[in-house]
Design an enzyme around this catalytic site. Sequence first.
Site, mmCIF file in Angstrom:
data_model
loop_
_atom_site.group_PDB
_atom_site.id
_atom_site.type_symbol
_atom_site.label_atom_id
_atom_site.label_comp_id
_atom_site.label_asym_id
_atom_site.label_seq_id
_atom_site.Cartn_x
_atom_site.Cartn_y
_atom_site.Cartn_z
ATOM 1 N N ARG A 100 1.116 -1.344 0.405
ATOM 2 C CA ARG A 100 0.294 0.099 -0.015
ATOM 3 C C ARG A 100 0.852 1.290 0.213
ATOM 4 N NH1 ARG A 100 0.157 2.768 5.594
ATOM 5 N NH2 ARG A 100 0.700 1.101 6.733
ATOM 6 N N ASN A 102 2.191 4.744 1.244
ATOM 7 C CA ASN A 102 1.954 5.680 3.044
ATOM 8 C C ASN A 102 2.629 6.662 2.570
ATOM 9 O OD1 ASN A 102 2.348 5.240 5.476
ATOM 10 N ND2 ASN A 102 4.354 5.209 5.809
ATOM 11 N N GLU A 121 4.753 -5.301 6.281
ATOM 12 C CA GLU A 121 6.507 -4.750 7.497
ATOM 13 C C GLU A 121 7.224 -5.309 6.557
ATOM 14 O OE1 GLU A 121 6.339 -2.916 10.813
ATOM 15 O OE2 GLU A 121 4.430 -2.051 10.905
ATOM 16 N N ASN A 148 8.526 6.712 4.915
ATOM 17 C CA ASN A 148 7.754 8.158 5.344
ATOM 18 C C ASN A 148 8.699 9.462 5.411
ATOM 19 O OD1 ASN A 148 6.042 7.968 7.106
ATOM 20 N ND2 ASN A 148 6.784 5.717 8.287
ATOM 21 N N ASP A 197 9.695 8.943 11.301
ATOM 22 C CA ASP A 197 8.623 9.356 10.427
ATOM 23 C C ASP A 197 8.823 10.322 10.064
ATOM 24 O OD1 ASP A 197 5.447 8.363 9.764
ATOM 25 O OD2 ASP A 197 5.708 7.208 11.961
#
Length: 287
Positions: A100, A102, A121, A148, A197
């Site tokens: 997917r 992110n 992951e 990220n 992140d």
Amino acid sequence: MTIAVEPVTGPVAEHAEGPVWCARWGGLRWVDMLAGDVLHLDADGTVRRRRTGKVAAALRPRAAGGYVVAGERELLLADADDLDAPLRSLGERWSDPGIRMNDGGCDPDGRFYIGTMAYDETPGAGDLYVAEPDGSLRVVVPGVTISNGFDFSPDGTLAYYADTATGRVDVFDYEPGRGLWERRPFVSVDPERGAPDGLTVDAEGGVWVALWGGGAVHRYGPDGTLEAVVELPVVNVTAVTFGGEGLDRLFVTSSAHGVDRAEQPAAGAVFAADPGVPGRPVLQTTL
């Protein structure tokens, strides 16, 4: 320097991510990623929500008006700024249901970048893509795990990027005709302090990094020195952006994913801080 925060919403999301301030929108939007929703904070504190699909991974304003949403495996375009504007898909870009989209962002020339990851992951199963003018995706950084944060230095010559699993924020050189090149480490985060992140860069070139599992945001100077810490009452801190009329408020999203809400009742809320330095207007896409 330690900076305090205050909540600006309740725990309205399961996994809040990707905050974006755009004056055209009238303020702050972010995603409840795995719920597939985009959320909007009104001036009176009301939070509005719209469903976009199974996943809403990231969003950015379009330079011509409207906005783009990264879905599970597709990019969705709105031609108007209204939260509930119709969305049209540019088509699914792969068929593997285990991968997917992110986090993502734009470069100074309007190209939209979006990273991917495996739901489980799996190391190296993701990539960082750039969207071509027709909406097709081209790999620019292959073999990442949890793609990220992505943002640029004020002069547009450096791009900062976090593959969370590495425990680092990396930096690239950037040229309009060449794109990203010469990737190298910028800072490494002690695993005991969390994992990098989402991130954003302020007007002075400081890099603000949300720490998943660390309950904090770190500000690193352009030389990589840790200069400030924003402490939060939740463990899973996901992303940061500057907003407010003067772009002088730091908005921070958080996640309730994998935590006990009885122990962390504010998990999933959005917080704000006064960081003492302004940010920059969000980079927009020409899609």
